[in-house]
Design an enzyme around this catalytic site. Structure first.
Site, PDB file in Angstrom:
ATOM      1  CD  GLU A   1      33.765 -45.030  12.655  1.00  0.00           C
ATOM      2  OE1 GLU A   1      34.393 -45.426  11.691  1.00  0.00           O
ATOM      3  OE2 GLU A   1      33.653 -43.928  13.211  1.00  0.00           O
TER       4      GLU A   1
ATOM      5  CG  HIS B   1      30.676 -41.039  10.415  1.00  0.00           C
ATOM      6  ND1 HIS B   1      30.261 -39.663  10.062  1.00  0.00           N
ATOM      7  CD2 HIS B   1      31.983 -41.028  10.212  1.00  0.00           C
ATOM      8  CE1 HIS B   1      31.222 -39.193   9.397  1.00  0.00           C
ATOM      9  NE2 HIS B   1      32.335 -40.011   9.651  1.00  0.00           N
TER      10      HIS B   1
ATOM     11  CG  HIS C   1      37.916 -38.127   7.032  1.00  0.00           C
ATOM     12  ND1 HIS C   1      37.345 -38.570   5.826  1.00  0.00           N
ATOM     13  CD2 HIS C   1      37.026 -38.276   7.993  1.00  0.00           C
ATOM     14  CE1 HIS C   1      36.437 -39.152   5.983  1.00  0.00           C
ATOM     15  NE2 HIS C   1      36.060 -39.336   7.307  1.00  0.00           N
TER      16      HIS C   1
ATOM     17  CG  HIS D   1      41.221 -22.820  17.028  1.00  0.00           C
ATOM     18  ND1 HIS D   1      40.830 -22.880  15.590  1.00  0.00           N
ATOM     19  CD2 HIS D   1      40.235 -23.147  17.797  1.00  0.00           C
ATOM     20  CE1 HIS D   1      39.488 -22.877  15.449  1.00  0.00           C
ATOM     21  NE2 HIS D   1      39.136 -23.054  16.861  1.00  0.00           N
TER      22      HIS D   1
END
Length: 374
Positions: A104, A107, A180, A289
């Protein structure tokens, strides 16, 4: 308040250090147009950031550091080691582990580096604009570009950063995480568009120019929708809701739950009423999808086939077809092989690559020499 300010400044320093390495690469390059090189390096790092962001999401590391912008109010997981180990001991398979915390934070470091490079673009763009206003620079060979595109990029990356913060503070709420993702791809697309603006030559199109000017943006929009559906699958952890392909759990048309599947504003794993999200809703998300994928494949594939008849776009058309085939295979492979991490990350990378290439195609088709003449 002071502690948070110091933490923010420390993290900005990390982003500045990483961005400085990229700036050194730009400075040392032999490209005479340093601004174009700066944008190209930013495109490269933004693509890497998107792929690593997918890796962060797929490894369930989005809450590896459950606060923002630091990790337990520290600038790196090493300084927060005790808090992380305590959380890991309490929930060994929970969202907080040492490995997830580092994923995390890396990133976030990469995101800060990209932000720093975009700030550099703004400074250079405004400096070039100021210089080109003066008569002594009238003969300059540098392209006279408006600085507002770079300024908009700075606003856009700040907006993306805000959604990154909300991803953590709102505990991976699906609509926030999906937005995001889409904003990240939007940033990549805008950067590629900026890079294409720095090219000095226009391509020539044949009699198919009018078809391409319609089909290219349509394919881009349909691809964007498909990626949005894919992001909704990922953020709702619905990747394996349908077993088998092309059937879904043994049938072509399973029982669908439209009411809960696409209710946007709700917590992760819950309905709008706060109850557990029904499994049929996850099946619906996955089925939509994989079904809409054929629409996107037809549009993007048709565009690529027409591009193959254009001398200046033939190579790009072949590349789109190759990535499109890879994207289909990795999507089906995630189902058949029970969602292996490597294939899932590659599937995310393929989506980003298609966005990159279709942005290039849309720019070149729109600003082709035949379009200018028209």
């Amino acid at each position: 308040m002071i502690d948070k300010l110091v933490l923010a400044l420390a993290l900005l320093a990390v982003g500045f250090a990483l961005g400085s390495i990229a700036l050194w690469v730009v400075w040392r390059s032999k490209d005479t147009n340093k601004y174009r090189k700066l944008i190209a390096v930013t495109v490269f790092l933004t693509f890497d950031l998107i792929v690593f962001g997918g890796f962060t999401r797929l490894t369930d590391s989005g809450l590896g550091c459950p606060d923002w912008p630091g990790c337990y109010s520290e600038m790196n997981p090493l300084l927060a080691h005790e808090e992380i180990k305590a959380a890991e001991a309490a929930l060994p398979h929970g969202p907080v582990t040492v490995a997830k915390a580092w994923i995390e934070m890396i990133h976030r470091y990469l995101a800060m580096a990209v932000g720093m490079l975009i700030v550099a673009q703004v400074i250079v763009a405004w400096r070039m604009w100021y210089q080109n206003r003066h008569a002594q620079f009238a003969a300059s060979k540098q392209p006279k570009r408006s600085p507002w595109m770079a300024s908009f990029l700075l606003f856009f990356v700040c907006l993306q950063g805000a959604f990154g913060a909300w991803t953590v503070t709102l505990k991976l709420q699906p609509i926030i995480v999906t937005t995001h993702l889409l904003l990240g791809l939007g940033l990549l697309s805008l950067l590629v568009w900026s890079l294409e603006r720095e090219q000095t030559s226009l391509i020539k199109l044949t009699h198919r120019a009018s078809v391409l000017r319609i089909l290219a943006p349509v394919a881009f929009v349909l691809l964007w929708m498909q990626i949005g559906f894919g992001g909704w699958v990922s953020t709702n952890y619905a990747a394996l809701a349908c077993t088998g392909y092309p059937t879904c759990n043994g049938v072509l048309l399973p029982d669908l739950d439209w009411e809960h599947a696409f209710h946007l504003w709700r917590k992760l794993g819950q309905t709008a009423e706060g109850e557990y999200l029904p499994y049929s809703a996850l099946v619906t998300i996955q089925w939509v999808h994989r079904s809409f994928a054929w629409v996107a494949i037809f549009a993007v594939g048709s565009l690529a086939m027409i591009l193959r008849s254009e001398p200046h776009l033939k190579i790009l058309g072949n590349q789109v077809l190759a990535v499109l085939l890879l994207q289909f295979l990795t999507g089906v492979g995630t189902v058949y092989f029970n969602w292996p991490l490597a294939l899932a990350v590659l599937h995310n990378a393929g989506a980003a690559m298609l966005v990159l290439m279709l942005t290039m195609i849309n720019y070149r088709v729109r600003y082709s020499s035949s379009a200018q003449a028209a």
